[in-house]
Design a protein around this motif. Structure first.
Motif, mmCIF file in Angstrom:
data_model
loop_
_atom_site.group_PDB
_atom_site.id
_atom_site.type_symbol
_atom_site.label_atom_id
_atom_site.label_comp_id
_atom_site.label_asym_id
_atom_site.label_seq_id
_atom_site.Cartn_x
_atom_site.Cartn_y
_atom_site.Cartn_z
ATOM 1 N N ALA A 34 46.072 37.596 52.642
ATOM 2 C CA ALA A 34 45.308 37.364 53.869
ATOM 3 C C ALA A 34 44.473 36.104 53.681
ATOM 4 O O ALA A 34 44.652 35.364 52.711
ATOM 5 C CB ALA A 34 44.428 38.570 54.178
ATOM 6 N N SER A 35 43.576 35.852 54.615
ATOM 7 C CA SER A 35 42.678 34.694 54.527
ATOM 8 C C SER A 35 41.242 35.162 54.707
ATOM 9 O O SER A 35 40.523 34.686 55.587
ATOM 10 C CB SER A 35 43.055 33.636 55.569
ATOM 11 O OG SER A 35 44.307 33.068 55.273
ATOM 12 N N LEU A 36 40.833 36.095 53.849
ATOM 13 C CA LEU A 36 39.523 36.720 53.978
ATOM 14 C C LEU A 36 38.744 36.613 52.668
ATOM 15 O O LEU A 36 39.331 36.599 51.584
ATOM 16 C CB LEU A 36 39.679 38.201 54.339
ATOM 17 C CG LEU A 36 40.357 38.497 55.675
ATOM 18 C CD1 LEU A 36 40.626 39.991 55.786
ATOM 19 C CD2 LEU A 36 39.507 38.003 56.834
ATOM 20 N N PRO A 37 37.405 36.606 52.739
ATOM 21 C CA PRO A 37 36.602 36.695 51.513
ATOM 22 C C PRO A 37 36.579 38.132 51.025
ATOM 23 O O PRO A 37 36.442 39.067 51.829
ATOM 24 C CB PRO A 37 35.223 36.231 51.960
ATOM 25 C CG PRO A 37 35.161 36.580 53.413
ATOM 26 C CD PRO A 37 36.567 36.441 53.943
ATOM 27 N N ILE A 38 36.693 38.315 49.722
ATOM 28 C CA ILE A 38 36.739 39.667 49.176
ATOM 29 C C ILE A 38 35.952 39.732 47.870
ATOM 30 O O ILE A 38 35.738 38.724 47.198
ATOM 31 C CB ILE A 38 38.188 40.142 48.912
ATOM 32 C CG1 ILE A 38 38.882 39.193 47.912
ATOM 33 C CG2 ILE A 38 38.972 40.266 50.202
ATOM 34 C CD1 ILE A 38 40.250 39.696 47.450
ATOM 35 N N PHE A 39 35.488 40.939 47.527
ATOM 36 C CA PHE A 39 35.047 41.271 46.187
ATOM 37 C C PHE A 39 36.151 42.088 45.532
ATOM 38 O O PHE A 39 36.873 42.828 46.207
ATOM 39 C CB PHE A 39 33.759 42.093 46.200
ATOM 40 C CG PHE A 39 32.547 41.327 46.647
ATOM 41 C CD1 PHE A 39 32.025 40.312 45.857
ATOM 42 C CD2 PHE A 39 31.914 41.629 47.849
ATOM 43 C CE1 PHE A 39 30.897 39.611 46.247
ATOM 44 C CE2 PHE A 39 30.790 40.936 48.254
ATOM 45 C CZ PHE A 39 30.280 39.918 47.452
ATOM 46 N N ARG B 193 35.475 50.050 27.740
ATOM 47 C CA ARG B 193 36.322 49.132 28.510
ATOM 48 C C ARG B 193 35.427 48.076 29.149
ATOM 49 O O ARG B 193 34.240 48.318 29.404
ATOM 50 C CB ARG B 193 37.039 49.945 29.600
ATOM 51 C CG ARG B 193 37.963 49.166 30.500
ATOM 52 C CD ARG B 193 38.384 50.024 31.684
ATOM 53 N NE ARG B 193 37.268 50.270 32.613
ATOM 54 C CZ ARG B 193 36.894 51.455 33.043
ATOM 55 N NH1 ARG B 193 37.535 52.557 32.663
ATOM 56 N NH2 ARG B 193 35.864 51.577 33.870
ATOM 57 N N ILE B 194 35.982 46.899 29.398
ATOM 58 C CA ILE B 194 35.237 45.863 30.107
ATOM 59 C C ILE B 194 35.798 45.721 31.520
ATOM 60 O O ILE B 194 37.002 45.497 31.707
ATOM 61 C CB ILE B 194 35.319 44.506 29.371
ATOM 62 C CG1 ILE B 194 34.656 44.617 27.994
ATOM 63 C CG2 ILE B 194 34.648 43.406 30.193
ATOM 64 C CD1 ILE B 194 34.755 43.363 27.153
ATOM 65 N N ASP B 195 34.927 45.899 32.496
ATOM 66 C CA ASP B 195 35.269 45.680 33.903
ATOM 67 C C ASP B 195 34.652 44.360 34.355
ATOM 68 O O ASP B 195 33.498 44.062 34.009
ATOM 69 C CB ASP B 195 34.730 46.812 34.778
ATOM 70 C CG ASP B 195 35.334 48.158 34.428
ATOM 71 O OD1 ASP B 195 36.508 48.200 34.039
ATOM 72 O OD2 ASP B 195 34.610 49.177 34.538
ATOM 73 N N VAL B 196 35.390 43.603 35.132
ATOM 74 C CA VAL B 196 34.910 42.314 35.630
ATOM 75 C C VAL B 196 34.818 42.362 37.151
ATOM 76 O O VAL B 196 35.815 42.636 37.835
ATOM 77 C CB VAL B 196 35.826 41.151 35.201
ATOM 78 C CG1 VAL B 196 35.271 39.820 35.719
ATOM 79 C CG2 VAL B 196 35.977 41.102 33.686
ATOM 80 N N LEU B 197 33.628 42.098 37.662
ATOM 81 C CA LEU B 197 33.423 41.959 39.107
ATOM 82 C C LEU B 197 33.613 40.502 39.479
ATOM 83 O O LEU B 197 33.088 39.609 38.814
ATOM 84 C CB LEU B 197 32.015 42.405 39.481
ATOM 85 C CG LEU B 197 31.556 42.104 40.919
ATOM 86 C CD1 LEU B 197 32.352 42.917 41.931
ATOM 87 C CD2 LEU B 197 30.067 42.346 41.066
ATOM 88 N N TRP B 198 34.372 40.249 40.554
ATOM 89 C CA TRP B 198 34.627 38.874 40.973
ATOM 90 C C TRP B 198 34.643 38.780 42.492
ATOM 91 O O TRP B 198 34.675 39.789 43.201
ATOM 92 C CB TRP B 198 35.949 38.362 40.403
ATOM 93 C CG TRP B 198 37.140 39.285 40.538
ATOM 94 C CD1 TRP B 198 37.608 40.174 39.603
ATOM 95 C CD2 TRP B 198 38.002 39.433 41.688
ATOM 96 N NE1 TRP B 198 38.697 40.862 40.084
ATOM 97 C CE2 TRP B 198 38.977 40.413 41.361
ATOM 98 C CE3 TRP B 198 38.065 38.841 42.954
ATOM 99 C CZ2 TRP B 198 39.985 40.809 42.250
ATOM 100 C CZ3 TRP B 198 39.066 39.225 43.841
ATOM 101 C CH2 TRP B 198 40.001 40.189 43.481
ATOM 102 N N THR B 199 34.583 37.542 42.960
ATOM 103 C CA THR B 199 34.745 37.287 44.393
ATOM 104 C C THR B 199 35.758 36.168 44.584
ATOM 105 O O THR B 199 35.919 35.304 43.707
ATOM 106 C CB THR B 199 33.413 36.926 45.070
ATOM 107 O OG1 THR B 199 33.624 36.794 46.493
ATOM 108 C CG2 THR B 199 32.853 35.617 44.535
ATOM 109 N N LYS B 200 36.419 36.215 45.717
ATOM 110 C CA LYS B 200 37.460 35.225 46.023
ATOM 111 C C LYS B 200 37.590 35.102 47.528
ATOM 112 O O LYS B 200 37.411 36.088 48.252
ATOM 113 C CB LYS B 200 38.791 35.679 45.406
ATOM 114 C CG LYS B 200 39.997 34.814 45.753
ATOM 115 C CD LYS B 200 41.272 35.387 45.116
ATOM 116 C CE LYS B 200 42.488 34.570 45.507
ATOM 117 N NZ LYS B 200 43.724 35.078 44.878
ATOM 118 N N HIS B 201 37.874 33.898 47.985
ATOM 119 C CA HIS B 201 38.239 33.723 49.394
ATOM 120 C C HIS B 201 39.734 33.499 49.451
ATOM 121 O O HIS B 201 40.257 32.507 48.955
ATOM 122 C CB HIS B 201 37.508 32.546 50.033
ATOM 123 C CG HIS B 201 37.481 32.622 51.528
ATOM 124 N ND1 HIS B 201 38.624 32.669 52.293
ATOM 125 C CD2 HIS B 201 36.441 32.697 52.412
ATOM 126 C CE1 HIS B 201 38.306 32.741 53.564
ATOM 127 N NE2 HIS B 201 36.985 32.773 53.678
#
Length: 327
Positions: A112-117, A95-103
């Motif tokens: 919400a209005s938070l930065p997350i992984f 399987r392919i897992d993708v790590l990402w970040t977003k605000h």
């Protein structure tokens, strides 16, 4: 369309105003959209896989965006963060897992209005497909996770740092390799970039990336003749080595037992020095006599030069093609 607000007292500047202002500080594509990615350190690898089912993310700065009209979010991670991969090992295949970040921004549909992984896991298959990640998220790394493994770094699992890198507007953007650089086909003209594996710097012109080579000059001056002033020290040439060329067809004049051509003035001077001129005699109408003796020069400067034919006592119509080199 309207002007957006800058930072001033009591002007009710909105978060969108700030995101658009921040976008103006980040390298952009030819259409004005921001180049999102990891900002700052030019580090080819900020993500590792742990023996447990976690990605480990090092300190970094991020630029993310939901699109040009929404501007950019600029935020930081100030230390190591371990991000869980909830799916664990697949029951079969890989399987392919993708790590990402977003605000997040709760005014544009987020909870919400938070930065997350976050991690998005694809479907297990013999030839798995990378899953899509949320709008506004920036991909950081992928993990090819195989069945039977006991952690992210276990067995045949393959971690790849996939995040893009970006930079402040006007700066050179780092890339891991030239192949990765070639994937960026939409930069603004004359955008600069460099590759981490070779240290080469590139510039964008005429729709292609060209390597920018360091240029320098070291002369062996000897005795000054014909106004040529050759520097004896090593001189950096930040604008490169320049060439100018042309053709002169003209009647000559005779003086001091030589034939003289009219002085040629460069359309634009060399910024510093003209170091060398070569000339090729031409013999076609309206030339009345080709040069029998070598063409010589009695004046060479950053702005002009003059050619002559030594030991020739008769004027003729002559011509030559020339090339001048300098910096």
């Amino acid at each position: 369309m309207a002007l957006t607000k800058g930072f001033a007292r009591n002007n009710a500047k909105t978060p969108l105003d700030q995101r658009l202002a921040d976008m103006a500080t980040i390298v952009c594509n030819a259409d004005g959209s921001p180049r999102t990615g990891v900002l700052g350190g030019a580090n080819a690898s900020i993500v590792s896989a742990l023996a447990t089912w976690h990605f480990r993310v090092q300190a970094a700065e991020f630029v993310t965006s939901k699109g040009k009209a929404d501007g950019v979010m600029i935020y930081t991670n100030d230390g190591v963060v371990d991000v869980p991969i909830a799916a664990g090992a697949p029951a079969s295949n890989s399987r392919i897992d993708v790590l990402w970040t977003k605000h997040e921004d709760n005014t544009t549909g987020d909870a919400a209005s938070l930065p997350i992984f976050g991690v998005t896991s694809g479907a297990a298959a013999a030839s798995p497909v990378k899953p899509a990640i949320p709008t506004g998220a920036e991909e950081l790394a992928t993990l090819r996770a195989y069945s039977g493994t006991t952690g992210a770094s276990g067995g045949a699992n393959i971690l790849t740092n996939t995040y893009r890198m970006t930079a402040a507007r006007g700066a050179a953007v780092p890339f891991r390799t030239k192949a990765e650089l070639d994937l960026w086909t939409t930069p603004t003209p004359f955008q600069r970039a460099f590759t981490l594996d070779t240290g080469d710097e590139y510039g964008r012109a005429a729709g292609a990336w060209g390597v920018r080579l360091d240029a320098y000059h070291q002369g062996n001056p000897g005795a000054a003749v014909a106004g040529i002033d050759i520097p004896g020290t090593v001189i950096d040439l930040p604008n490169g080595y320049m060439m100018k060329s042309g053709v002169l067809t003209s009647g000559t004049s005779v003086a001091f037992g030589n034939e003289y051509f009219p002085t040629i003035t460069f359309a634009t001077p060399f910024p510093n020095k003209c170091l060398h001129i070569s000339a090729t005699p031409l013999n076609a109408a309206p030339v009345t006599s080709a040069a029998g003796n070598p063409i010589a020069f009695d004046t060479i400067s950053p702005t002009q030069f003059r050619a002559l034919i030594p030991n020739s006592g008769s004027p003729w119509v002559r011509a030559f093609a020339w090339a001048a080199f300098g910096y």
